[in-house]
Design a protein around this motif. Structure first.
Motif, mmCIF file in Angstrom:
data_model
loop_
_atom_site.group_PDB
_atom_site.id
_atom_site.type_symbol
_atom_site.label_atom_id
_atom_site.label_comp_id
_atom_site.label_asym_id
_atom_site.label_seq_id
_atom_site.Cartn_x
_atom_site.Cartn_y
_atom_site.Cartn_z
ATOM 1 N N PRO B 232 -2.193 -11.263 8.710
ATOM 2 C CA PRO B 232 -1.934 -11.723 7.335
ATOM 3 C C PRO B 232 -2.160 -10.638 6.288
ATOM 4 C CG PRO B 232 -3.967 -12.659 8.180
ATOM 5 C CD PRO B 232 -3.326 -11.957 9.324
ATOM 6 N N PHE B 233 -3.173 -9.795 6.471
ATOM 7 C CA PHE B 233 -3.419 -8.747 5.495
ATOM 8 C C PHE B 233 -2.264 -7.764 5.482
ATOM 9 C CE2 PHE B 233 -5.690 -5.905 2.852
ATOM 10 C CZ PHE B 233 -5.477 -4.627 3.342
ATOM 11 N N CYS B 234 -1.823 -7.350 6.654
ATOM 12 C CA CYS B 234 -0.751 -6.368 6.759
ATOM 13 C C CYS B 234 0.535 -6.886 6.129
ATOM 14 C CB CYS B 234 -0.472 -6.035 8.219
ATOM 15 S SG CYS B 234 -1.892 -5.427 9.122
ATOM 16 N N ARG B 235 0.852 -8.149 6.371
ATOM 17 C CA ARG B 235 2.141 -8.669 5.929
ATOM 18 C C ARG B 235 2.170 -9.032 4.465
ATOM 19 N NH1 ARG B 235 2.902 -13.187 10.392
ATOM 20 N NH2 ARG B 235 4.980 -13.594 9.633
ATOM 21 N N TYR B 236 1.022 -9.449 3.915
ATOM 22 C CA TYR B 236 1.060 -9.989 2.560
ATOM 23 C C TYR B 236 0.208 -9.263 1.533
ATOM 24 C CZ TYR B 236 2.928 -13.723 5.445
ATOM 25 O OH TYR B 236 3.638 -14.435 6.373
ATOM 26 N N LEU B 237 -0.736 -8.422 1.989
ATOM 27 C CA LEU B 237 -1.637 -7.813 1.017
ATOM 28 C C LEU B 237 -1.700 -6.288 1.050
ATOM 29 C CD1 LEU B 237 -4.668 -10.256 1.250
ATOM 30 C CD2 LEU B 237 -3.071 -10.034 -0.633
ATOM 31 N N CYS B 238 -1.252 -5.664 2.140
ATOM 32 C CA CYS B 238 -1.497 -4.239 2.280
ATOM 33 C C CYS B 238 -0.564 -3.402 1.416
ATOM 34 C CB CYS B 238 -1.342 -3.817 3.742
ATOM 35 S SG CYS B 238 -1.651 -2.075 4.011
ATOM 36 N N PRO B 239 -1.090 -2.649 0.456
ATOM 37 C CA PRO B 239 -0.213 -1.856 -0.408
ATOM 38 C C PRO B 239 0.403 -0.676 0.328
ATOM 39 C CG PRO B 239 -2.519 -1.472 -0.959
ATOM 40 C CD PRO B 239 -2.512 -2.545 0.073
ATOM 41 N N TYR B 240 -0.320 -0.124 1.286
ATOM 42 C CA TYR B 240 0.255 0.975 2.049
ATOM 43 C C TYR B 240 1.375 0.465 2.937
ATOM 44 C CZ TYR B 240 0.402 5.464 4.427
ATOM 45 O OH TYR B 240 0.791 6.679 4.918
ATOM 46 N N GLY B 241 1.208 -0.774 3.413
ATOM 47 C CA GLY B 241 2.275 -1.386 4.195
ATOM 48 C C GLY B 241 3.544 -1.539 3.373
ATOM 49 N N ALA B 242 3.381 -1.793 2.074
ATOM 50 C CA ALA B 242 4.546 -1.880 1.199
ATOM 51 C C ALA B 242 5.277 -0.545 1.178
ATOM 52 C CB ALA B 242 4.115 -2.271 -0.214
ATOM 53 N N LEU B 243 4.508 0.544 1.066
ATOM 54 C CA LEU B 243 5.123 1.879 1.079
ATOM 55 C C LEU B 243 5.785 2.163 2.418
ATOM 56 C CD1 LEU B 243 2.492 4.090 -0.742
ATOM 57 C CD2 LEU B 243 4.803 3.612 -1.496
ATOM 58 N N LEU B 244 5.101 1.778 3.504
ATOM 59 C CA LEU B 244 5.656 2.010 4.833
ATOM 60 C C LEU B 244 6.942 1.215 5.026
ATOM 61 C CD1 LEU B 244 2.473 2.017 7.086
ATOM 62 C CD2 LEU B 244 4.010 3.914 6.701
ATOM 63 N N SER B 245 6.979 -0.013 4.484
ATOM 64 C CA SER B 245 8.212 -0.813 4.581
ATOM 65 C C SER B 245 9.361 -0.105 3.895
ATOM 66 C CB SER B 245 8.016 -2.177 3.927
ATOM 67 O OG SER B 245 7.344 -3.046 4.778
ATOM 68 N N LEU B 246 9.081 0.434 2.703
ATOM 69 C CA LEU B 246 10.131 1.143 1.968
ATOM 70 C C LEU B 246 10.624 2.346 2.771
ATOM 71 C CD1 LEU B 246 8.692 1.083 -1.662
ATOM 72 C CD2 LEU B 246 10.627 -0.206 -0.783
ATOM 73 N N ALA B 247 9.685 3.056 3.399
ATOM 74 C CA ALA B 247 10.084 4.224 4.189
ATOM 75 C C ALA B 247 10.809 3.796 5.457
ATOM 76 C CB ALA B 247 8.846 5.060 4.539
#
Lengths: 189, 379
Positions: B232-247
Motif C-alpha cells: 500500500p505504501f508503494c502504490r499510494y504514498l511513495c513519492p519516489y515511486g511516483a518518479l519511478l513510474s514516470l521514468a
C-alpha cells in the motif's frame, strides 16, 4: 496499407519514442549527477553541535530519535577552573553545600566530583549516565568558565538525513560537517 | 537632524558591539576563574572526544546498491527467477533496512538533491546522489528493478503480503494520484530545508527499533493493510515511486510475462498482486464532448490549484509551482484515462510493475520454456 504493416509501424513508432525518451532522461540525469557530484563530501557529512551557538534549551535530550539521546556533555579540562563550588555541578541555591542529589544540577547524577588538591576539585562526566539535557552546561556557561558543553557523540549518532533535534534547535546550532573533521570542539577564549 | 541620527546610530553600534563581545566571551569560554596552578603534579585529562577511523561506509553502501540492482536486473530479465529476486530482496532488507537503519533511502535522497539545487552552500552526501539517480536511470530502460530488489521499504511490505485482494480500478487510479501529491509537497518542503519524508517515514521506526508511538502505529497499520492490499505504501504514498513510474513509462526492455509471445490465455492477470498486468483492448479516440470536458478540467484545475497554492503558502512562487504541479497531475491522469491506446495481448504496465517476478510461473509459455519443450509461437 495492410493491418500487419500498420501494426509493425505502430510498434516501431512506440519503440522509437521510448528509446528517445530514455535517451533524453539519461542525458538529464547525467547532467544532474555531473552538476552535483562536485559538491559531495568525500566521505559524507556528520551532525555536530556548534558550541558557540548552543543556547542549552534542553531539546537535545527530548528530540533525538534515540533513547537516550546521542548528545552528550563534554568536559574540556583545559578550560575548567576546578572550583570547589562548581556552578555546573551544584544548583544555584543548594540547601547544603554537599553532593546530595537534591543539590546537583544533573538529573541522572552523571557528574562525579573528586578532590585533587586544595582548593581544586576535578569534575568528570560519566557518558553512560548523561542524557544531554544541558543543565550543567547552562550553569557552567552562566557563572563559570564554560568548560562543559554539549556535543553529538559520533559513535552513538546514527546520522539521520534530517536530524530531529536540528529541526527544533533554538540556537540553530546543529550543523553538518565533513565526516573527516568529525568533532567541533569549543574554541578557547 | 541627520547629525542626531548619526550619533544615535553610532551609539547603537557600540551597544551591539559590547553585547556581542560579552556574548562571544561566554560562547567561547571566558576564563572567569583563572587556570588552576597545580602543585601536586596532577595532570589534566585530555579532552574526552573520541575520534574514530572513518570507514567509507557510505561509498560501500552506494556500491552495494548498484551491485544489487545489477544482479536484480540480471535475475529478473535474463535468468527469470522469482526465487533469486526474493532472496535478493530479503538480503537488501537486512542490509539497507535493519543494518543501516533504513537511512539513507532514495525517497529521502530526493530531498537532498532538491536542497542541493536550491541552496548552493549545501554539501550533498555522495550516497544520496547515487541513491536518487541510479534507480531512475535503470527504470528508464529496464523498469522498476529497484522496487522489487533493493528497496527495504518495499521488501518489508512484500513479505507481509499473504492474501492479495484486487483493488477496484477506480480506487487504485484515484489513490495512485496521492503519490504525486506527496512528491510535490516533499520536494517543496525540501527546497526550504525541511525533510518531511524523514519525519514521517512509516517503516524507519521498525528498522531502528525505536521511534515515536505515532510512527510505529502508522507503520504497523500499513503492514497490516499490506497483508491484503499489496504494497500500500508503494502504490499510494511513495513519492519516489511516483518518479519511478514516470521514468518507467519509457521502459523498452523491461519485464515481460511471457518469454516469447503472448497467446492471450488470460492466466497471468490474477498472478500479479499489484494489478500491473493489463488486458488487450481496442483503441479509442476522444469524442468532441470528451475533448471539451478535458479542456474545461485543464483550465479549471490550473487556475484553482495554482491560485490555491499561491495563497495557501502566503503568496510565494514556490506555492504557485506546487499548485501548478497538482493541476498537471490531475490533467495528465484524466488524459491517460481518456485516450486509450490499443493493445493486442496481455502486457505489463511498467509504471505499476514492481519487478517481483511473481507472474512468470503463471505463463504457460514460461512453463514450456522451463521444461525445455514447445516451439516458439509464430506470430
Amino acid at each position: 496499407m495492410s493491418d500487419d504493416m500498420l501494426k509493425r509501424a505502430r510498434e516501431a513508432r512506440r519503440g522509437f519514442i521510448k528509446n528517445l525518451a530514455g535517451g533524453v532522461g539519461l542525458f538529464a540525469f547525467g547532467g544532474l549527477l555531473g552538476k552535483l557530484i562536485t559538491r559531495t563530501g568525500r566521505e559524507g557529512t556528520v551532525w555536530q553541535i556548534d558550541p558557540a551557538k548552543c543556547t542549552q534549551c534542553g531539546n537535545c535530550s527530548e528530540h533525538c530519535v534515540l533513547t537516550p539521546s546521542a548528545v552528550k556533555c563534554v568536559h574540556d579540562f583545559s578550560m575548567c577552573g576546578y572550583c570547589r563550588i562548581c556552578t555546573g555541578f551544584l544548583v544555584t541555591d543548594p540547601a547544603k553545600l554537599n553532593e546530595g542529589a537534591e543539590n546537583q544540577l544533573c538529573p541522572t547524577g552523571a557528574i562525579t566530583r573528586k578532590f585533587v588538591e586544595e582548593p581544586y576539585y576535578e569534575y568528570t562526566i560519566d557518558e553512560n549516565l548523561c542524557i544531554g539535557c544541558g543543565r550543567c552546561v547552562k550553569g557552567c556557561a552562566a557563572f563559570g568558565n564554560g568548560s562543559l558543553y554539549l556535543q553529538i557523540n559520533r559513535d552513538l549518532c546514527i546520522n539521520c538525513n534530517e536530524c530531529a533535534i536540528e529541526a527544533v534547535c533554538e540556537g540553530h546550532a546543529i550543523v553538518r560537517i565533513p565526516a573527516e573533521k568529525q568533532y567541533l570542539p569549543k574554541k578557547h577564549a | 537632524m541627520r547629525q542626531r541620527q548619526a550619533v544615535r546610530l553610532r551609539g547603537a553600534a557600540w551597544a551591539v558591539f559590547c553585547v556581542a563581545l560579552l556574548m562571544s566571551s561566554v560562547a567561547s569560554g571566558q576564563q572567569r576563574f583563572p587556570p588552576p596552578d597545580f602543585e601536586t603534579g596532577y595532570t589534566q585529562p585530555a579532552l574526552q572526544l573520541q575520534t574514530r577511523q572513518t570507514f567509507p561506509e557510505e561509498a560501500l553502501a552506494a556500491g552495494l546498491l548498484l551491485l544489487a540492482m545489477g544482479f536484480g536486473a540480471w535475475a529478473l530479465l535474463w535468468r527469470r527467477s522469482r526465487r533469486m529476486i526474493f532472496v535478493l530482496a530479503v538480503a537488501c532488507l537486512l542490509y539497507f533496512g535493519f543494518y543501516r537503519g533504513g537511512c539513507l533511502c532514495p525517497i529521502g535522497a530526493v530531498q537532498n538533491v532538491m536542497l542541493a539545487l536550491s541552496d548552493p552552500s549545501y554539501v550533498v552526501p555522495l550516497l544520496a546522489l547515487v541513491l536518487s539517480v541510479a534507480p531512475l536511470v535503470m527504470a528508464l530502460f529496464l523498469g522498476r528493478v529497484f522496487c522489487g530488489t533493493a528497496c527495504p521499504l518495499g521488501a518489508i511490505q512484500d513479505i507481509f503480503l499473504f492474501r492479495p485482494v484486487r483493488v477496484p480500478r477506480w480506487l487504485d487510479e484515484g489513490l495512485g494520484l496521492l503519490r504525486y501529491v506527496v512528491l510535490g509537497v516533499v520536494v517543496y518542503a525540501a527546497a526550504a530545508g525541511s525533510f518531511l519524508m524523514c519525519r514521517y517515514d512509516p517503516f524507519v521506526a521498525f528498522f531502528r527499533f525505536s521511534g515515536s508511538a505515532g510512527m510505529l502505529a502508522f507503520g504497523g497499520a500499513l503492514l497490516i493493510l499490506g497483508m491484503f492490499v499489496g504494497r500500500p505504501f508503494c502504490r499510494y504514498l511513495c513519492p519516489y515511486g511516483a518518479l519511478l513510474s514516470l521514468a518507467a513509462k519509457w521502459t523498452s526492455r523491461g519485464v515481460s510475462v511471457t518469454p516469447d509471445e503472448c497467446i492471450n490465455c488470460t492466466l497471468c492477470r490474477d498472478a500479479c498482486p499489484f494489478g500491473a498486468i493489463v488486458p488487450p483492448r481496442s483503441g479509442s479516440r476522444m469524442s468532441r464532448r470528451m475533448r471539451a470536458f478535458l479542456w474545461g478540467m485543464a483550465i479549471l484545475s490550473i487556475v484553482v490549484c495554482s491560485a490555491g497554492g499561491y495563497v495557501a503558502t502566503g503568496r510565494t512562487v514556490g506555492g504557485l509551482i506546487l499548485g501548478l504541479w497538482f493541476a498537471v497531475v490531475i490533467v495528465a491522469k484524466l488524459l491517460s484515462l481518456s485516450v486509450l491506446s490499443e493493445r493486442e495481448t496481455y502486457e505489463v504496465d511498467h509504471a505499476k510493475c514492481f519487478a517481483c517476478a511473481r507472474c512468470y510461473l503463471s505463463c504457460p509459455r514460461e512453463r514450456a520454456r522451463l521444461k525445455g519443450e514447445g516451439e516458439p509461437v509464430e506470430s
